[in-house]
Design a protein around this motif. Structure first.
Motif, short mmCIF file in Angstrom:
data_model
loop_
_atom_site.label_atom_id
_atom_site.label_comp_id
_atom_site.label_asym_id
_atom_site.label_seq_id
_atom_site.Cartn_x
_atom_site.Cartn_y
_atom_site.Cartn_z
N ALA A 57 0.84 -1.20 0.00
CA ALA A 57 0.00 0.00 0.00
C ALA A 57 0.87 1.25 0.00
CB ALA A 57 -0.92 0.00 1.22
N LEU A 58 1.98 1.19 0.71
CA LEU A 58 2.89 2.33 0.76
C LEU A 58 3.49 2.59 -0.62
CD1 LEU A 58 4.47 4.47 2.35
CD2 LEU A 58 6.21 2.75 2.76
N ILE A 59 3.93 1.50 -1.28
CA ILE A 59 4.52 1.65 -2.62
C ILE A 59 3.47 2.23 -3.58
CG2 ILE A 59 5.46 0.40 -4.60
CD1 ILE A 59 6.63 -1.60 -2.57
N HIS A 60 2.28 1.66 -3.49
CA HIS A 60 1.20 2.13 -4.37
C HIS A 60 0.92 3.61 -4.14
CE1 HIS A 60 -2.46 2.06 -6.67
NE2 HIS A 60 -3.09 2.61 -5.67
N HIS A 61 0.82 3.98 -2.87
CA HIS A 61 0.58 5.38 -2.52
C HIS A 61 1.71 6.24 -3.08
CE1 HIS A 61 -0.82 8.56 0.43
NE2 HIS A 61 0.33 9.03 0.00
N PHE A 62 2.94 5.83 -2.84
CA PHE A 62 4.09 6.63 -3.26
C PHE A 62 4.12 6.81 -4.78
CE2 PHE A 62 8.54 7.02 -4.54
CZ PHE A 62 8.88 8.15 -3.84
N LYS A 63 3.90 5.70 -5.49
CA LYS A 63 3.96 5.77 -6.95
C LYS A 63 2.86 6.69 -7.51
CE LYS A 63 5.71 3.23 -9.79
NZ LYS A 63 6.74 3.57 -10.77
N LEU A 64 1.66 6.51 -7.00
CA LEU A 64 0.54 7.25 -7.56
C LEU A 64 0.60 8.73 -7.19
CD1 LEU A 64 -1.68 6.47 -9.43
CD2 LEU A 64 -3.18 6.08 -7.51
N VAL A 65 1.14 9.03 -6.00
CA VAL A 65 1.18 10.42 -5.57
C VAL A 65 2.35 11.16 -6.22
CG1 VAL A 65 1.47 11.95 -3.59
CG2 VAL A 65 -0.07 10.01 -3.44
N THR A 66 3.51 10.51 -6.33
CA THR A 66 4.65 11.23 -6.90
C THR A 66 4.65 11.18 -8.42
OG1 THR A 66 6.02 9.27 -6.72
CG2 THR A 66 6.14 10.84 -4.91
N GLU A 67 4.40 9.97 -8.96
CA GLU A 67 4.48 9.83 -10.41
C GLU A 67 3.14 10.16 -11.07
OE1 GLU A 67 6.22 6.18 -11.66
OE2 GLU A 67 5.33 6.28 -13.64
N GLY A 68 2.07 9.71 -10.45
CA GLY A 68 0.75 9.94 -11.03
C GLY A 68 0.39 8.85 -12.01
N PHE A 69 -0.80 8.95 -12.58
CA PHE A 69 -1.24 7.94 -13.55
C PHE A 69 -1.00 8.45 -14.96
CE2 PHE A 69 -4.92 10.30 -11.90
CZ PHE A 69 -5.34 10.93 -13.04
N ARG A 70 -0.92 7.50 -15.89
CA ARG A 70 -0.74 7.86 -17.28
C ARG A 70 -2.08 7.99 -17.98
NH1 ARG A 70 4.56 7.39 -18.64
NH2 ARG A 70 5.70 6.58 -16.87
N VAL A 71 -2.15 8.91 -18.90
CA VAL A 71 -3.40 9.14 -19.62
C VAL A 71 -3.13 8.89 -21.10
CG1 VAL A 71 -5.05 10.92 -20.27
CG2 VAL A 71 -4.29 10.77 -17.93
N PRO A 72 -3.92 8.04 -21.76
CA PRO A 72 -3.68 7.73 -23.17
C PRO A 72 -3.63 9.00 -24.03
CG PRO A 72 -5.40 6.32 -22.30
CD PRO A 72 -5.09 7.31 -21.24
N ALA A 73 -2.78 8.97 -25.05
CA ALA A 73 -2.59 10.15 -25.89
C ALA A 73 -3.87 10.53 -26.61
CB ALA A 73 -1.48 9.89 -26.90
N GLY A 74 -4.03 11.81 -26.81
CA GLY A 74 -5.21 12.31 -27.53
C GLY A 74 -5.60 13.68 -27.00
N GLN A 75 -6.68 14.20 -27.53
CA GLN A 75 -7.15 15.50 -27.05
C GLN A 75 -8.66 15.47 -26.88
OE1 GLN A 75 -6.73 18.76 -29.76
NE2 GLN A 75 -7.08 17.51 -31.56
#
Lengths: 449, 248
Positions: free
Chosen positions: A363-381
């Motif tokens: 849970a700590l790793i998950h929290h750290f990754k999502l808070v610092t790195e964030g999620f990826r969003v598929p390319a497009g507009q």
């Protein structure tokens, strides 16, 4: 008068009463006419950028002929803070904390338009929990009331009516109290997040909002008693700053100004988002195209907002959205930190801290990754828009597939509507310029971003 | 994510599976090097030499569908048909059509922009009365089309939206102004000029609007630094945002 018909000042012409002597004649008419047409008596006045009646740092450059406005030019950019550029250097979630500061009287709308765009990019629009959508609608409508109250209050102040100002700001304070209770902050809350909202309603919120609705219903009536038929108010607002449908369309004006021309265009009805199609409300319109019409539209919209808030409360207390998550269940997107209100404002909840620090390494790793790195969003507009208190607030987002917006652009209604100022003021009296600007209700934070 | 429509799934598949359309992909400009953005400090992931290319340009095929319908004729086909019927040079003017995430985009050659938007506004079957401004986007890696101008349109009559996209090279950053057709774009074009250096030919007074008149450069271009200073906090120094590790 042509030279052959020139009147002789020395009286060769016989009038019935006898000889008339005056000082007209010769070619003085042309001289006098020339003097009247001279540009010298035009006065160029800088109204702003610091002026109590320009709603912030708006600069109006007025060319005056006496008290009549000949030409209006609008200068903006004094509050440019580079929010769009800054968002390119933060994660998708952090973007809400920036865009909430654009139109500072309507923060929830900024956040919602941005989050709707992110959700559209991710393709998760239908996965946002119902309770989160209802809370978003609830917050937006409270925000619409607080924003319209400022519009009416400052308008009163600018016309010299302090009572309107005090009453408007007082009622707004009650709306801001609700925000503080729900989100932890009065303004710039960053409460709406991609995938849902930051946290659930605190205990007792439903009752407090119910009390607010009851109180405002009575107070709006009082405010209308004060203004609706007030002769001074009518004289300052009726037939002032006329903008008809053609002008509004050509200049891209939306919101209460457009609805004051009689066109019932409201994105909540025509292109619903966040489930607005399931609420029962009317689109307020007037057909006077003037400042008074815009005031009436705002007053009616506040009444409709109360109606929507009541429906939200029904759903949140006993209806379909009574319980459930307020953040998307996809753990790759939903914000991992469970938030809670502490004595010093909103922060990570103690339970969540105990979980990630003491119980689960994953849970700590998950929290750290999502808070610092964030999620990826598929390319497009995408382009997503909401009906803000001032009109269509659109968000154009471009993703290159990364964890940050590649480009975020906001079509702020204040920015577009301000272009109508010259059309609404040229040829009018200088005092009406103030009424015209106030009726468009620009917020410079949104204009300059 | 089952609610996505095929165009979007196709694009995402192209993103996620490099094997798909490999040759096409290999021609694309490089989007980034390495797994993470870090170039100097400890990237121990082993992906440091990874070359990631941009996803290929998608273009949709008929039927375009609509905001909610896919795989069948829909609102987007009506718009395309109407534009094709009303604008004689349709085939030459439209570079490609993109249907993505329930939105229709016409990528228009800049020489035809003015004619296309005039048709969008005036043809009774189109009637896009509102232009919602213009938004610039800078893609430094797209040689020959570095600058994009994106125009969202809204039809009140038919309750529809469409998007027009125009590209131009950085060496010749000129796009025709559409202020004559949509006066609302006056300030929007000035803002895009200010922020991206896109020159809108035919604009009545193309001057800076946000930045001071004597400002150098165009701040929202990708090669323009964000600015900022390192901040010291409890003995550690936090670099400015654009110099921090990024995970792009």
């Amino acid at each position: 008068m042509s030279p052959t018909q020139q009147y002789d000042a020395y009286g060769t012409e016989e009038a019935t009463e006898g000889t008339v002597f005056n000082v007209a004649g010769q070619d003085w008419d042309e001289v006098v006419q020339g003097a009247q047409e001279s540009e010298d008596d035009r006065l160029v006045v800088n109204m702003g950028p610091q002026h109590p009646s320009t709603h912030g740092v708006l600069r109006l450059i007025l060319t005056l002929d006496g008290e009549t406005v000949d030409e209006t030019r609008v200068g903006i950019g004094y509050l440019h803070t580079g929010i769009e550029k800054n968002m390119e250097y933060r994660t998708w979630t952090q973007g809400t904390t920036f865009c909430t500061r654009m139109d500072y009287l309507a923060p929830i709308f900024n956040e919602t338009s941005y989050c709707l765009a992110v959700e559209k990019l991710l393709g998760i629009t239908d996965d946002v929990p119902e309770r989160a959508q209802v809370i978003r609608v609830l917050m937006m409508e409270i925000n619409r009331i607080s924003s319209h109250l400022v519009a009416i209050a400052t308008f009163g102040l600018e016309l010299g009516a302090t009572t309107v100002m005090l009453n408007g700001f007082l009622e707004r304070e009650y709306a801001l109290d609700l925000f503080e209770m729900i989100a932890g902050l009065r303004m710039n809350m960053a409460y709406v997040r991609p995938g849902g909202v930051a946290q659930d309603l605190p205990p007792g919120a439903i009752d407090k909002i119910g009390d607010f609705v009851k109180r405002e219903r009575y107070r709006f009536k009082q405010l209308r008693k004060l203004l609706d038929a007030n002769p001074v108010y009518l004289a300052r607002t009726k037939n002032i700053a006329y903008l008809d449908l053609a002008a509004c369309m050509a200049l891209g004006v939306t919101g209460p100004v457009l609805r004051s021309t009689g066109l019932p265009w409201d994105l909540r009805k025509s292109q619903p988002y966040c489930g607005y199609e399931t609420y029962d409300f009317e689109v307020a319109t007037q057909d006077t195209c003037d400042v008074y019409g815009r005031y009436l539209v705002r007053m009616q919209e506040m009444d409709e907002s109360l109606k929507i808030i009541e429906q939200c409360l029904d759903r949140l207390s006993s209806g379909s959205a009574k319980s459930g998550p307020v953040m998307i269940q996809d753990k790759k997107i939903g914000w991992p930190a469970q938030l809670a209100l502490g004595p010093d404002g909103m922060g990570n909840s103690p339970n969540h801290i105990a979980h990630i620090m003491g119980q689960s390494m994953e849970a700590l790793i998950h929290h750290f990754k999502l808070v610092t790195e964030g999620f990826r969003v598929p390319a497009g507009q995408v382009y997503a828009s909401v009906e803000s208190p001032r009109g269509e607030l659109g968000c154009h987002l471009v993703s290159d597939g990364g964890t940050r917006p590649y480009r975020a652009h906001f079509r702020d209604p204040s920015f577009t509507n301000l272009q109508a100022i010259p059309a609404a003021t040229e040829g009018s009296m200088i005092a009406d310029v103030i009424a015209a600007v106030a009726s468009i209700d620009p917020v410079m934070g949104g204009v300059d971003r | 994510m089952s609610s996505q429509h095929p165009e979007q799934q196709a694009e995402q598949a192209a993103d996620q599976l490099p094997a798909h359309g490999e040759e096409e992909r290999a021609e694309q400009p490089i989007a980034r090097h390495g797994m993470f953005g870090a170039r100097t400090t400890g990237d121990t992931s082993g992906f440091g030499r990874l070359v990631v290319r941009q996803s290929p340009k998608v273009s949709a095929e008929r039927p375009y569908g609509g905001p909610t319908t896919t795989g069948a004729e829909g609102e987007f086909d009506e718009i395309a048909d109407a534009l094709e019927a009303a604008y004689p040079d349709f085939g030459e003017a439209i570079e490609r059509v993109v249907v993505d995430r329930g939105e229709l985009t016409f990528v228009v050659r800049r020489t035809h922009l003015l004619g296309v938007v005039q048709t969008l506004r005036d043809d009774p079957r189109l009637r896009f009365e509102l232009c919602l401004g213009v938004s610039g986007v800078h893609f430094p890696a797209e040689t020959g089309a570095e600058l994009h101008a994106v125009y969202p349109f809204l039809s009140i009559t038919h309750n529809r939206r469409v998007r027009i996209e125009v590209t131009c090279p950085d060496t010749d950053p000129h796009v025709p102004s559409i202020v004559a057709v949509y006066p609302t774009n006056d300030w929007h074009e000035r803002e895009t000029y200010d922020m991206f250096g896109l020159v809108f030919d035919g604009h009545p007074a193309l001057t800076r609007i946000m930045m001071p008149d004597d400002w150098m450069g165009h701040p929202q271009r990708k090669d323009y630094p964000l600015g900022g200073i390192p901040v010291e906090y409890r003995g550690a120094t936090v670099p400015p945002p654009d110099e921090r590790r990024s995970y792009v």
